[in-house]
Design a protein around this motif. Structure first.
Motif, PDB file in Angstrom:
ATOM      1  N   ASP A 198      16.677  20.542  -2.312  1.00  0.00           N
ATOM      2  CA  ASP A 198      17.844  21.088  -1.814  1.00  0.00           C
ATOM      3  C   ASP A 198      19.114  20.739  -2.739  1.00  0.00           C
ATOM      4  O   ASP A 198      20.209  21.093  -2.507  1.00  0.00           O
ATOM      5  N   ARG A 199      18.690  20.007  -3.861  1.00  0.00           N
ATOM      6  CA  ARG A 199      19.900  19.547  -4.766  1.00  0.00           C
ATOM      7  C   ARG A 199      20.992  18.777  -4.315  1.00  0.00           C
ATOM      8  O   ARG A 199      21.907  18.829  -5.132  1.00  0.00           O
ATOM      9  N   VAL A 200      20.749  18.101  -3.366  1.00  0.00           N
ATOM     10  CA  VAL A 200      21.545  17.214  -2.786  1.00  0.00           C
ATOM     11  C   VAL A 200      21.481  15.879  -3.924  1.00  0.00           C
ATOM     12  O   VAL A 200      22.513  15.266  -3.979  1.00  0.00           O
ATOM     13  N   ASP A 209      25.185  15.091  -5.063  1.00  0.00           N
ATOM     14  CA  ASP A 209      26.231  16.346  -5.394  1.00  0.00           C
ATOM     15  C   ASP A 209      26.822  16.199  -3.868  1.00  0.00           C
ATOM     16  O   ASP A 209      26.290  16.714  -2.888  1.00  0.00           O
ATOM     17  N   GLU A 269      29.085  18.403  -3.027  1.00  0.00           N
ATOM     18  CA  GLU A 269      29.228  19.453  -2.196  1.00  0.00           C
ATOM     19  C   GLU A 269      28.072  19.955  -1.427  1.00  0.00           C
ATOM     20  O   GLU A 269      28.095  20.416  -0.285  1.00  0.00           O
ATOM     21  N   ALA A 270      27.050  19.659  -1.893  1.00  0.00           N
ATOM     22  CA  ALA A 270      25.407  19.801  -1.438  1.00  0.00           C
ATOM     23  C   ALA A 270      25.304  18.970  -0.027  1.00  0.00           C
ATOM     24  O   ALA A 270      24.921  19.248   0.959  1.00  0.00           O
ATOM     25  N   ARG A 281      27.559  20.250   2.824  1.00  0.00           N
ATOM     26  CA  ARG A 281      26.891  21.581   3.353  1.00  0.00           C
ATOM     27  C   ARG A 281      25.747  20.780   4.438  1.00  0.00           C
ATOM     28  O   ARG A 281      25.594  21.655   5.451  1.00  0.00           O
ATOM     29  N   LEU A 282      25.065  20.050   4.047  1.00  0.00           N
ATOM     30  CA  LEU A 282      23.905  19.533   4.582  1.00  0.00           C
ATOM     31  C   LEU A 282      24.330  19.180   5.910  1.00  0.00           C
ATOM     32  O   LEU A 282      23.771  19.323   7.118  1.00  0.00           O
TER      33      LEU A 282
END
Ligand SMILES: [Zn+2]
Length: 325
Positions: A40-42, A99, A101-102, A105-106
């Protein structure tokens, strides 16, 4: 594993831009949940470390050490003394960029907040509004944003007029910074405390902690001007001496502390040294005076408690005690 992965990531994110997770910390969490965060690119894996901090043991005072790969092993080499070389496990040279932002969002999605989070100011995000109470939830990752005097105005500008607001803060915020937010009417709590933990889905915030608990009615009110004590709604006038004893014990109890015999002695007699028994007598007098005001089932000695060798405590929670002028 002492800390959950969500808590670890949140804590590390408090470093602001460039926040990262080192392999040593990440390793106990390796597995499916971790792979999911990568997908998920977190988290994004960075290039392996090429330098390592100076060794603590060498007398030569070497600087950062280069990491060499020797026979498939990673070794942080001390240029001065190879006896100080550190062999590193493969996971120790790995690290992962976080990240923010990620991550934000999560957290919003796991909590069930509709809509997409957006940045209020660098390091602070509006996560969304709770479906049940319409409360706006702001997550501050970067302490710099938490200390920003304009944060209140920035949040107000993004939340609808009259909308209740909860601000989740990084750890270690100064009291004055918290105060600025609570004075504005925001519910401000540490973000780490708001994570639901094992009970809820990973990365979800605990719904109950997002809502402020209504202030509770005090059970004990000391009125200095009237020299009286209000106990569970019943007012008792006290003599000067009894009031001073009650005030000393209540003031300590409101700070979750125990009033020492010395504290009471000082309140009654200043710095004069007096017989120990005088304090015990004064406390007994106070118990007698307040006994009629106590509800059934609470004995005076359970309410004004003697703590052997320490002093006196009140049998009521600290936040239910109020000291009025
Ligand atoms: Zn060295």
């Amino acid at each position: 594993m002492s800390e959950s992965l969500p808590k670890l990531l949140l804590r590390r994110s408090e470093a602001g831009r460039g926040a990262a997770l080192w392999g040593r910390e990440a390793q106990p969490h390796f597995g499916r949940a971790f792979d999911r965060l990568l997908a998920d690119r977190v988290l994004t894996e960075r290039a392996p470390a090429t330098t390592w901090p100076p060794c603590r043991t060498c007398d030569a005072g070497c600087g950062p050490r280069a990491i060499a790969e020797i026979d498939g092993r990673f070794v942080a080499e001390c240029p001065e003394d190879h006896a100080c070389d550190t062999v590193l496990a493969p996971h120790e040279v790995r690290s992962f960029a976080i990240d923010p932002e990620a991550l934000v969002r999560l957290i919003a999605a796991a909590t069930g907040l509709p809509g997409t989070p957006f940045m209020v100011t660098e390091g602070a995000w509006m996560l969304g509004r709770t479906p049940t109470t319409g409360r706006a939830i702001v997550l501050v990752l970067d302490p710099v944003a938490g200390r920003d005097p304009d944060l209140v105005a920035l949040v107000r500008a993004e939340a609808p007029v009259g909308c209740p607001v909860t601000v989740l803060l990084p750890s270690g915020m100064e009291h004055a910074d918290m105060r600025r937010l609570t004075t504005a009417g925001f519910h401000a709590i540490p973000a780490l405390d708001a994570l639901a933990g094992a009970a809820g889905p990973a990365f979800a915030l605990d719904g109950a902690s997002l809502e402020p608990t209504p202030a509770r009615e005090p059970k004990v009110i000391l009125r200095a001007g009237a020299r009286s004590i209000v106990l569970f709604g019943r007012t008792v006038k006290l003599s000067q001496r009894r009031f001073l004893v009650a005030q000393t014990i209540a003031a300590a109890a409101s700070r979750r502390a125990i009033a020492s015999r010395r504290d009471i002695e000082r309140a009654l007699y200043g710095n004069r040294s007096v017989d120990d028994r005088l304090v015990a007598d004064a406390v007994r007098d106070l118990r007698e005076a307040i006994a009629p005001a106590l509800p059934d089932g609470i004995a005076p000695a359970d309410f004004v408690q003697t703590r052997s060798n320490q002093g006196y405590a009140l049998g009521v929670e600290h936040d239910l005690i109020r000291l009025d002028p």
